[in-house]
Design a protein around this motif. Structure first.
Motif, PDB file in Angstrom:
ATOM      1  N   TYR A 136     -32.252  38.744  -6.757  1.00 50.39           N
ATOM      2  CA  TYR A 136     -32.223  37.422  -6.133  1.00 50.39           C
ATOM      3  C   TYR A 136     -31.126  37.330  -5.076  1.00 50.39           C
ATOM      4  O   TYR A 136     -29.998  37.766  -5.290  1.00 50.39           O
ATOM      5  CB  TYR A 136     -31.958  36.334  -7.172  1.00 50.39           C
ATOM      6  N   VAL A 137     -31.478  36.715  -3.955  1.00 49.10           N
ATOM      7  CA  VAL A 137     -30.494  36.288  -2.959  1.00 49.10           C
ATOM      8  C   VAL A 137     -30.780  34.812  -2.704  1.00 49.10           C
ATOM      9  O   VAL A 137     -31.918  34.441  -2.404  1.00 49.10           O
ATOM     10  CB  VAL A 137     -30.621  37.102  -1.653  1.00 49.10           C
ATOM     11  N   TRP A 138     -29.758  34.003  -2.858  1.00 52.26           N
ATOM     12  CA  TRP A 138     -29.928  32.560  -2.721  1.00 52.26           C
ATOM     13  C   TRP A 138     -29.360  32.123  -1.370  1.00 52.26           C
ATOM     14  O   TRP A 138     -28.164  32.306  -1.104  1.00 52.26           O
ATOM     15  CB  TRP A 138     -29.195  31.824  -3.841  1.00 52.26           C
ATOM     16  N   ALA A 139     -30.200  31.558  -0.528  1.00 51.52           N
ATOM     17  CA  ALA A 139     -29.777  31.136   0.816  1.00 51.52           C
ATOM     18  C   ALA A 139     -29.938  29.627   0.937  1.00 51.52           C
ATOM     19  O   ALA A 139     -30.993  29.080   0.624  1.00 51.52           O
ATOM     20  CB  ALA A 139     -30.604  31.855   1.873  1.00 51.52           C
ATOM     21  N   ALA A 159     -23.269  27.702  -7.266  1.00 48.84           N
ATOM     22  CA  ALA A 159     -23.150  28.712  -8.327  1.00 48.84           C
ATOM     23  C   ALA A 159     -23.602  28.140  -9.667  1.00 48.84           C
ATOM     24  O   ALA A 159     -24.272  28.825 -10.450  1.00 48.84           O
ATOM     25  CB  ALA A 159     -21.713  29.216  -8.419  1.00 48.84           C
ATOM     26  N   ARG A 160     -23.261  26.885  -9.926  1.00 47.91           N
ATOM     27  CA  ARG A 160     -23.718  26.266 -11.186  1.00 47.91           C
ATOM     28  C   ARG A 160     -25.239  26.150 -11.198  1.00 47.91           C
ATOM     29  O   ARG A 160     -25.883  26.398 -12.218  1.00 47.91           O
ATOM     30  CB  ARG A 160     -23.068  24.887 -11.357  1.00 47.91           C
ATOM     31  N   GLY A 161     -25.815  25.783 -10.065  1.00 47.60           N
ATOM     32  CA  GLY A 161     -27.276  25.702  -9.982  1.00 47.60           C
ATOM     33  C   GLY A 161     -27.924  27.054 -10.235  1.00 47.60           C
ATOM     34  O   GLY A 161     -28.955  27.150 -10.915  1.00 47.60           O
ATOM     35  N   ILE A 162     -27.311  28.108  -9.701  1.00 46.62           N
ATOM     36  CA  ILE A 162     -27.834  29.461  -9.919  1.00 46.62           C
ATOM     37  C   ILE A 162     -27.779  29.804 -11.411  1.00 46.62           C
ATOM     38  O   ILE A 162     -28.757  30.306 -11.986  1.00 46.62           O
ATOM     39  CB  ILE A 162     -27.032  30.482  -9.086  1.00 46.62           C
ATOM     40  N   CYS A 163     -26.632  29.533 -12.035  1.00 41.49           N
ATOM     41  CA  CYS A 163     -26.499  29.842 -13.471  1.00 41.49           C
ATOM     42  C   CYS A 163     -27.492  29.041 -14.298  1.00 41.49           C
ATOM     43  O   CYS A 163     -28.054  29.558 -15.274  1.00 41.49           O
ATOM     44  CB  CYS A 163     -25.066  29.570 -13.929  1.00 41.49           C
ATOM     45  N   GLU A 164     -27.717  27.779 -13.903  1.00 45.40           N
ATOM     46  CA  GLU A 164     -28.712  26.983 -14.623  1.00 45.40           C
ATOM     47  C   GLU A 164     -30.093  27.599 -14.474  1.00 45.40           C
ATOM     48  O   GLU A 164     -30.852  27.707 -15.439  1.00 45.40           O
ATOM     49  CB  GLU A 164     -28.721  25.538 -14.091  1.00 45.40           C
ATOM     50  N   SER A 165     -30.433  27.997 -13.255  1.00 43.16           N
ATOM     51  CA  SER A 165     -31.772  28.553 -13.026  1.00 43.16           C
ATOM     52  C   SER A 165     -31.960  29.866 -13.783  1.00 43.16           C
ATOM     53  O   SER A 165     -33.081  30.220 -14.140  1.00 43.16           O
ATOM     54  CB  SER A 165     -32.023  28.753 -11.529  1.00 43.16           C
TER      55      SER A 165
END
Ligand SMILES: [Fe+2]
Length: 214
Positions: A15-18, A76-82
């Motif tokens: 995953y790369v989150w942009a 970063a919190r959104g990424i960890c949640e996802s």
């Protein structure tokens, strides 16, 4: 041949989150970051003659970075949640600015000892607006048959176009590089690392139970 069902499984995705911030959000953030970098430049005028320089890695502790820190930690919190990660806290362990003039690049590297890494773009221009991610499966390079269509199914690296106000986050283990700045404008980005500050006390213990007490 009779087929009842078939499919393609895309296993172990990377995953790369942009995230592109809206102008009303990033303009203030970038103004604050530039003011910090300008101040550093005034104190170190020799840097004016340097093709490329980086700040120390404590940039996130300066008040001018508060806006970016907020965006990074929320993302970063959104990424960890996802990813459904059971974590207690997240912190930025390092944050620094990269200032690159024409012709300067960043070689391929990773960011050890962190969970997430990323870059935020303060100043880009056509020709200095990309980051490249490298295939984390080195064995793929053993046999590389020529492909008619160099699409996402076969390159050994993928280049992502970036622009001002864009935040890109990725696993810290993912190899990445920055192509040379081909514009005559100075490129400014801010890199950072994110980690679980209580990893050792909260997250590193085995998740399984033994058969006996000790
Ligand atoms: Fe990096």
């Amino acid at each position: 041949m009779k087929i009842e069902k078939s499919g393609v499984l895309k296993l172990f995705p990377t995953y790369v989150w942009a995230t592109q911030l809206a102008a009303e959000t990033y303009e203030g953030i970038n103004r604050d970051i530039r003011s910090r970098i300008d101040l550093i430049g005034q104190q170190r005028q020799d840097l004016e003659h340097s093709g490329q320089w980086q700040t120390d890695q404590d940039l996130h502790l300066h008040p001018e970075l508060a806006g970016l820190v907020d965006v990074v930690l929320k993302t970063a919190r959104g990424i960890c949640e996802s990813l459904t990660i059971d974590y207690g806290d997240l912190s930025i362990t390092g944050c620094w600015a990269n200032v690159s003039r024409q012709g300067y690049a960043h070689r391929q590297h990773i960011h050890p000892n962190n969970f997430l890494s990323g870059a935020y773009y303060v100043d880009t221009a056509p020709g200095s607006d990309a980051i490249a991610f490298h295939d984390p499966r080195p064995q793929v390079g053993l046999i590389v048959p020529p492909a008619r269509n160099q699409d996402l199914s076969n390159p050994d690296r993928i280049t992502l176009d970036v622009r001002e106000g864009m935040l890109v986050m990725f696993p810290a283990w993912l190899q990445h590089s920055v192509p040379p700045n081909m514009s005559d404008r100075t490129r400014i980005s801010v890199a950072f690392n994110v980690m679980f500050p209580d990893f050792g006390t909260r997250m590193a213990s085995p998740l399984w139970k033994g058969d006996t007490s000790t």
